[in-house]
Design a protein around this motif. Structure first.
Motif, PDB file in Angstrom:
ATOM      1  N   SER A 489       0.774  -1.155   0.111  1.00 13.49           N
ATOM      2  CA  SER A 489      -0.085   0.014   0.086  1.00 13.49           C
ATOM      3  C   SER A 489       0.822   1.288  -0.150  1.00 13.49           C
ATOM      4  CB  SER A 489      -0.931  -0.174   0.947  1.00 13.49           C
ATOM      5  OG  SER A 489      -0.193   0.004   2.454  1.00 13.49           O
ATOM      6  N   ARG A 490       1.983   1.180   0.334  1.00 13.80           N
ATOM      7  CA  ARG A 490       2.990   2.292   0.545  1.00 13.80           C
ATOM      8  C   ARG A 490       4.107   2.214  -0.633  1.00 13.80           C
ATOM      9  NH1 ARG A 490       3.974   2.931   6.869  1.00 13.80           N
ATOM     10  NH2 ARG A 490       1.747   2.800   7.753  1.00 13.80           N
ATOM     11  N   SER A 491       4.048   1.352  -1.495  1.00 10.83           N
ATOM     12  CA  SER A 491       4.977   1.133  -2.377  1.00 10.83           C
ATOM     13  C   SER A 491       4.972   2.297  -3.267  1.00 10.83           C
ATOM     14  CB  SER A 491       4.943  -0.164  -2.973  1.00 10.83           C
ATOM     15  OG  SER A 491       3.974  -0.424  -3.830  1.00 10.83           O
ATOM     16  N   THR A 492       6.315   2.643  -4.132  1.00  7.65           N
ATOM     17  CA  THR A 492       6.246   3.553  -5.280  1.00  7.65           C
ATOM     18  C   THR A 492       6.406   2.825  -6.342  1.00  7.65           C
ATOM     19  OG1 THR A 492       8.742   3.460  -5.119  1.00  7.65           O
ATOM     20  CG2 THR A 492       7.488   4.853  -3.716  1.00  7.65           C
ATOM     21  N   PRO A 493       6.237   3.392  -7.558  1.00  9.11           N
ATOM     22  CA  PRO A 493       6.201   2.570  -8.819  1.00  9.11           C
ATOM     23  C   PRO A 493       7.461   2.007  -9.052  1.00  9.11           C
ATOM     24  CG  PRO A 493       5.228   4.767  -9.198  1.00  9.11           C
ATOM     25  CD  PRO A 493       5.715   4.787  -7.821  1.00  9.11           C
ATOM     26  N   GLU A 494       8.486   2.667  -8.677  1.00  9.83           N
ATOM     27  CA  GLU A 494       9.963   2.065  -9.000  1.00  9.83           C
ATOM     28  C   GLU A 494      10.123   0.636  -8.287  1.00  9.83           C
ATOM     29  OE1 GLU A 494       9.422   4.835  -7.951  1.00  9.83           O
ATOM     30  OE2 GLU A 494       9.766   6.330  -9.459  1.00  9.83           O
ATOM     31  N   ALA A 496       7.399  -1.398  -6.962  1.00  8.82           N
ATOM     32  CA  ALA A 496       6.148  -2.179  -7.148  1.00  8.82           C
ATOM     33  C   ALA A 496       6.483  -3.530  -7.586  1.00  8.82           C
ATOM     34  CB  ALA A 496       5.205  -1.468  -7.964  1.00  8.82           C
ATOM     35  N   LYS A 497       7.325  -3.578  -8.607  1.00  7.26           N
ATOM     36  CA  LYS A 497       7.343  -5.235  -9.194  1.00  7.26           C
ATOM     37  C   LYS A 497       8.045  -5.787  -8.411  1.00  7.26           C
ATOM     38  CE  LYS A 497       9.515  -7.577 -13.091  1.00  7.26           C
ATOM     39  NZ  LYS A 497      10.434  -7.392 -14.277  1.00  7.26           N
ATOM     40  N   LEU A 498       8.974  -5.400  -7.449  1.00 11.77           N
ATOM     41  CA  LEU A 498       9.711  -6.242  -6.434  1.00 11.77           C
ATOM     42  C   LEU A 498       8.756  -6.529  -5.194  1.00 11.77           C
ATOM     43  CD1 LEU A 498      12.133  -7.229  -5.179  1.00 11.77           C
ATOM     44  CD2 LEU A 498      12.550  -4.955  -4.089  1.00 11.77           C
ATOM     45  N   VAL A 499       7.882  -5.672  -4.846  1.00 15.48           N
ATOM     46  CA  VAL A 499       6.977  -6.076  -3.966  1.00 15.48           C
ATOM     47  C   VAL A 499       6.037  -7.126  -4.459  1.00 15.48           C
ATOM     48  CG1 VAL A 499       4.831  -5.041  -2.597  1.00 15.48           C
ATOM     49  CG2 VAL A 499       7.341  -3.843  -2.829  1.00 15.48           C
ATOM     50  N   GLY A 500       5.747  -7.023  -5.721  1.00 16.31           N
ATOM     51  CA  GLY A 500       4.564  -8.008  -6.249  1.00 16.31           C
ATOM     52  C   GLY A 500       5.475  -9.409  -6.205  1.00 16.31           C
ATOM     53  N   SER A 501       6.722  -9.534  -6.617  1.00 17.86           N
ATOM     54  CA  SER A 501       7.387 -10.688  -6.629  1.00 17.86           C
ATOM     55  C   SER A 501       7.490 -11.355  -5.208  1.00 17.86           C
ATOM     56  CB  SER A 501       8.798 -10.675  -7.040  1.00 17.86           C
ATOM     57  OG  SER A 501       8.777  -9.942  -8.423  1.00 17.86           O
ATOM     58  N   ILE A 502       7.698 -10.415  -4.219  1.00 13.38           N
ATOM     59  CA  ILE A 502       7.781 -10.841  -2.889  1.00 13.38           C
ATOM     60  C   ILE A 502       6.327 -11.469  -2.209  1.00 13.38           C
ATOM     61  CG2 ILE A 502       8.157 -10.023  -0.312  1.00 13.38           C
ATOM     62  CD1 ILE A 502      10.049  -8.212  -1.475  1.00 13.38           C
ATOM     63  N   LEU A 503       5.318 -10.694  -2.814  1.00 17.53           N
ATOM     64  CA  LEU A 503       4.048 -11.061  -2.605  1.00 17.53           C
ATOM     65  C   LEU A 503       3.626 -12.312  -3.198  1.00 17.53           C
ATOM     66  CD1 LEU A 503       1.295 -10.081  -1.151  1.00 17.53           C
ATOM     67  CD2 LEU A 503       0.725  -9.027  -3.128  1.00 17.53           C
ATOM     68  N   ASP A 504       3.853 -12.579  -4.527  1.00 16.38           N
ATOM     69  CA  ASP A 504       3.640 -13.783  -5.057  1.00 16.38           C
ATOM     70  C   ASP A 504       4.559 -14.889  -4.042  1.00 16.38           C
ATOM     71  OD1 ASP A 504       2.272 -12.734  -6.994  1.00 16.38           O
ATOM     72  OD2 ASP A 504       3.901 -12.574  -8.457  1.00 16.38           O
ATOM     73  N   CYS A 505       5.544 -14.864  -3.766  1.00 19.87           N
ATOM     74  CA  CYS A 505       6.267 -15.846  -2.871  1.00 19.87           C
ATOM     75  C   CYS A 505       5.568 -16.097  -1.643  1.00 19.87           C
ATOM     76  CB  CYS A 505       7.633 -15.237  -2.667  1.00 19.87           C
ATOM     77  SG  CYS A 505       8.701 -15.395  -4.169  1.00 19.87           S
ATOM     78  N   VAL A 506       5.034 -15.037  -0.987  1.00 19.85           N
ATOM     79  CA  VAL A 506       4.225 -15.126   0.204  1.00 19.85           C
ATOM     80  C   VAL A 506       2.987 -15.638   0.001  1.00 19.85           C
ATOM     81  CG1 VAL A 506       2.987 -13.901   2.031  1.00 19.85           C
ATOM     82  CG2 VAL A 506       5.239 -13.246   1.274  1.00 19.85           C
ATOM     83  N   ASP A 507       2.294 -15.685  -1.356  1.00 21.94           N
ATOM     84  CA  ASP A 507       1.095 -16.255  -1.720  1.00 21.94           C
ATOM     85  C   ASP A 507       1.315 -17.741  -1.957  1.00 21.94           C
ATOM     86  OD1 ASP A 507      -0.279 -13.900  -1.480  1.00 21.94           O
ATOM     87  OD2 ASP A 507      -0.173 -13.343  -3.449  1.00 21.94           O
ATOM     88  N   SER A 508       2.202 -18.290  -2.469  1.00 24.25           N
ATOM     89  CA  SER A 508       2.695 -19.590  -2.807  1.00 24.25           C
ATOM     90  C   SER A 508       2.767 -20.420  -1.456  1.00 24.25           C
ATOM     91  CB  SER A 508       3.776 -19.841  -4.092  1.00 24.25           C
ATOM     92  OG  SER A 508       3.680 -19.095  -5.071  1.00 24.25           O
ATOM     93  N   LEU A 509       3.780 -19.825  -0.642  1.00 21.70           N
ATOM     94  CA  LEU A 509       3.603 -20.442   0.722  1.00 21.70           C
ATOM     95  C   LEU A 509       2.468 -20.594   1.340  1.00 21.70           C
ATOM     96  CD1 LEU A 509       5.817 -21.771   2.545  1.00 21.70           C
ATOM     97  CD2 LEU A 509       6.372 -19.321   3.396  1.00 21.70           C
ATOM     98  N   SER A 510       1.702 -19.186   1.326  1.00 25.24           N
ATOM     99  CA  SER A 510       0.239 -19.439   2.050  1.00 25.24           C
ATOM    100  C   SER A 510      -0.499 -20.223   1.493  1.00 25.24           C
ATOM    101  CB  SER A 510      -0.034 -18.048   1.966  1.00 25.24           C
ATOM    102  OG  SER A 510      -1.419 -18.123   2.414  1.00 25.24           O
TER     103      SER A 510
END
Length: 816
Positions: A489-494, A496-510
């Protein structure tokens, strides 16, 4: 000779001759008597006057002669002229009679008179006989006419005519009596003919041969009568049977002829009823069984007559043979069953037992047990128990099953016994039972129980391990998920892709941990479906939206077809099932696409997920629903192996059927059955119902990192958070202000649980206070316990958006 002549004459002639003889005898006797008396008197008078010259006064003599002549005149048939001449001569010599007259001259006249008297008598006799014959002929003429008609009537069965007579005398009465006799005889003849006709019909309809068989004094055998049924049974006519008795005997097969003749000989010697069964072969080649029976009767001439019947018993013998074989088969089956079988009467006497029963109790043979009871084969206390069981079954009319432990020779044996009522014609007449040795089964059961106990221990250990591992993994994962959510929610466009990758990993593990949790919940039986009516198109569209990104990354087409159908089931569980099917299809498809459609099949609505993936071999389709089962060479890189297992368990919980059709290299089709639902209006979204609502939330979490992440995520959503690591700390932080909802982790420090925290807060602020437990434990027993307490549970890892919605839903539901 004369008597023989008379016997050949008619009644009229004999009567006439008899009357003539009587009349003739009477007249001849009378004339002979008269002439003899006259001769005697004259001889006496002449002898008195012979050689005397003394004149005799004639008056007395004349008087006497006149008296005698008067007597002669009264004799019938004597010529009157002669008597007058004698009288005149006597009167002319009335003075004297001379005694010197010659005797011949004196008796010549008498002899003439006698001859004329005889001729007159003969004439009168003939005249009387003729008159008698004429009178008798007139009297007997009706009878003679009747006799003539009867004599001239031919010997046929036609009745005699009625004889008419106008006379009212004895002859007429006799003819009338004869007519009445004819009428009676005619009626009896008619009755006899009717009876004979009925008898013949009866003989024809009797399904057997009625016969009369006679053995003559010289030993000849002959059939006097044979009924028409002989043609059907022996294929021999009655005439042939009566003409030649061997015609029927020759039909008897050679093996039975000797016993047939011996049986007749025995009945002939002892005069006892004859009974014999034998086989015959007819002219057409048919083989039949015949039973004959008859009763002997000794006749006056010394012959023996049998009145009997022959009936066919082929079907009876076949039925008896079939019954004998069936009984034999049943006995063989009865004796070869490795169980102890028995039948008892109402007094518990054995009616039948098998060999296994006799061997089981150490008895020499099964037959020797018939008629005995339990006291003969068992100790009194055991026999009393057996009798009590029999009485219980007889009284209740229901079956009874017991397991009995027997100790023999220091060994223990278990027997399973079944007893049921023995019912014949609707009445209970005894008991039937069987008993089998279940010692080995009991040992196996004990071993199985021990193995199951060990298995349960291992499962509990595994569950505890998984629960602990899940809890320990979910704790940092929950914190990571919350932090990433805030970071996103606080990420910048620069970045955002990194945060999205981290979120995918978290989602897979979840997702992996969620699958483990879902399996645990389904195994624990704590998932209760909530059936609702909803439009299927919205669910399918949301599934396409969720999985479109994954499909696009692999270059696949993911599409659905609108159905307009409404279904009734648990929407959340169905979403999980279809989501797993779509996820599985995308995972095993490299080119082409995935289609989600709906169609009717055999009157039911089915949702089908088609893919153009690698397909499943036919011999592998039965394994795809097993837990941790993955097909293919690179299966380890394609998921947890729980997706289809969750699909199968959830479908079973919802009572839905699953179909699978697949061809290797061409793709697969999974279909799930759905019940039709009612058309309903669309519901408001969660955001519409709970937008801009701020809550006061009490949170207890002993993990500082997770607690910090929770506080950060909830405050970022605009809620007031009272955070604590223990229940006491929470009570102190709340002071006297009632929170809107209390959230606690299940496992806390110092053996404190979320149940304890929630119960203490409810004791202070009321039992209607909304509460929520968050946990990473997957222990089925714990999951079941939470469901029994009625406490809402959210399983880690936490996804911030879903968690926020879940909190609002629990708070609003409790508040309402």
């Amino acid at each position: 000779m004369f008597s023989a002549y008379l016997s050949r004459q008619s009644l009229k002639t004999r009567i006439t001759l008899a009357m003539l003889a009587i009349v003739l005898s009477s007249l001849w006797s009378l004339s002979f008597y008269a002439s003899q008396m006259l001769r005697t008197d004259i001889e006496r008078l002449i002898n008195e006057q012979q050689l005397s010259a003394v004149p005799v006064v004639a008056a007395p003599v004349n008087t006497e002669l006149n008296s005698r002549l008067y007597t002669l005149e009264n004799v019938p048939g004597l010529p009157s002229g002669t008597l007058r001449e004698v009288s005149a001569a006597t009167q002319s010599r009335s003075q004297y009679m001379s005694a010197v007259l010659p005797a011949e001259e004196v008796f010549a006249t008498i002899r003439n008179m006698q001859q004329h008297l005889l001729l007159a008598t003969l004439f009168l006799t003939l005249l009387a006989g003729g008159l008698t014959w004429w009178v008798i002929r007139g009297q007997f003429s009706p009878l003679l006419a009747t006799v003539k008609i009867v004599a001239e009537t031919p010997d046929t069965s036609s009745p005699l005519p009625h004889f008419s007579s106008a006379r009212r005398d004895e002859t007429g009465q006799l003819i009338g009596a004869f007519n009445r006799l004819l009428e009676a005889l005619g009626k009896r003849e008619s009755a006899l003919q009717a009876s004979e006709a009925r008898f013949n019909i009866l003989l024809q309809d009797i399904p057997g041969v009625v016969y009369q068989f006679q053995v003559m004094p010289k030993g000849e055998w002959v059939f006097l009568y044979v009924s028409p049924w002989v043609m059907s049974l022996y294929e021999v006519s009655p005439e042939e049977a009566c003409a030649d008795h061997d015609a029927m005997i020759q039909c008897i097969i050679p093996e039975d002829r000797a016993s047939y003749r011996e049986s007749i000989g025995h009945s002939l010697r002892t005069l006892t009823p004859w009974l014999h069964e034998h086989r015959i072969r007819t002219m057409s080649g048919s083989l039949k069984w015949v039973r004959g029976q008859a009763v002997p009767e000794v006749k006056a001439d010394g012959s023996v007559l049998w009145n009997g019947i022959l009936v066919e018993i082929t079907l009876q013998r076949q039925a008896e043979e079939a019954l004998r074989q069936r009984v034999h088969f049943q006995n063989e089956l009865f004796d070869n069953i490795p169980f102890m079988l028995w039948l008892k009467d109402e007094q518990s006497h054995f009616l039948a037992v098998n060999k296994a029963f006799a061997a089981g109790i150490g008895w020499p043979s099964a037959q020797s047990l018939i008629g005995k009871n339990d006291l003969d084969i068992a100790p009194p206390e055991m026999a009393a128990l057996y009798r009590a069981d029999d009485l219980s079954v007889l009284a209740s009319g229901t079956s009874k099953q017991v397991e009995e432990l027997k100790r023999t020779d220091g060994q223990q044996q278990w027997f399973e016994t079944y007893k049921s009522p023995l019912v014949i014609d609707g009445r209970i007449v005894g008991t039937v039972g069987f008993s089998c040795d279940i010692t080995l089964r009991k040992r196996n059961e004990a071993a199985l129980i021990a193995a199951m106990t060990e298995s349960e221990k291992a499962n509990h250990s595994k569950s505890r391990f998984l629960a602990a591992a899940s809890h320990d993994l979910r704790q940092p994962l929950s914190a990571l998920s919350l932090y990433v959510g805030v970071l996103k929610s606080r990420s910048t466009p620069e970045n955002a892709k990194l945060v999205g990758s981290i979120l995918d990993c978290v989602d897979s593990l979840s997702a992996l941990l969620t699958d483990l949790l879902d399996v645990s919940k389904l195994d624990a039986g704590v998932v209760i479906p909530k059936l609702t009516d909803f439009p299927l198109d919205e669910l399918l569209t949301s599934l396409v939206t969720v999985h479109s990104a994954e499909a696009g990354l692999k270059g696949l087409r993911l599409r659905t077809r609108s159905t307009g159908a409404f279904v009734r089931t648990d929407q959340i569980l169905l979403r999980r099932v279809l989501g797993n099917l779509v996820d599985n299809a995308l995972r095993y498809t490299e080119k082409g696409g995935v289609l989600i459609g709906c169609r009717r099949h055999q009157g039911k609505l089915w949702v089908e997920v088609w893919d153009s993936g690698i397909g499943i071999a036919e011999d592998q389709t039965e394994y795809v629903y097993e837990e941790f089962r993955q097909l293919g060479d690179d299966a380890r890189n394609r998921g947890s192996g729980l997706g289809l297992a969750i699909v199968a368990k959830t479908a079973k919980l919802l009572g839905l059927q699953i179909r699978l059709r697949s061809r290797p290299g061409r793709g697969s089709m999974f279909a799930i059955e759905l019940p039709p639902g009612r058309v309903v209006a669309p519901a408001l979204s969660w955001d519409q119902r709970f937008a801009d609502r701020s809550l006061r939330i009490g949170v207890v979490e002993d993990n500082a990192k997770v607690l910090g992440a929770l506080v950060l995520a909830l405050e970022d959503a605009g809620h007031e958070v009272v955070a604590a690591t223990t229940g006491a700390e929470l009570m102190a932080g709340l002071s006297e202000r009632r929170p809107d909802i209390v959230i606690s982790d299940y496992r806390l420090a110092d053996h404190e649980t979320g149940f304890d925290v929630i119960q203490n807060v409810k004791n202070v602020f009321g039992h209607d206070l909304p509460a929520l437990i968050i946990t990473g434990d997957t222990d089925p027993a714990l999951i079941r316990s939470m469901a029994d307490r009625g406490i809402a549970v959210y399983y880690k890892p936490l996804q911030i958006e879903l968690f926020r919605v879940f909190i609002r839903e629990v708070a609003e539901r409790r508040a309402s």
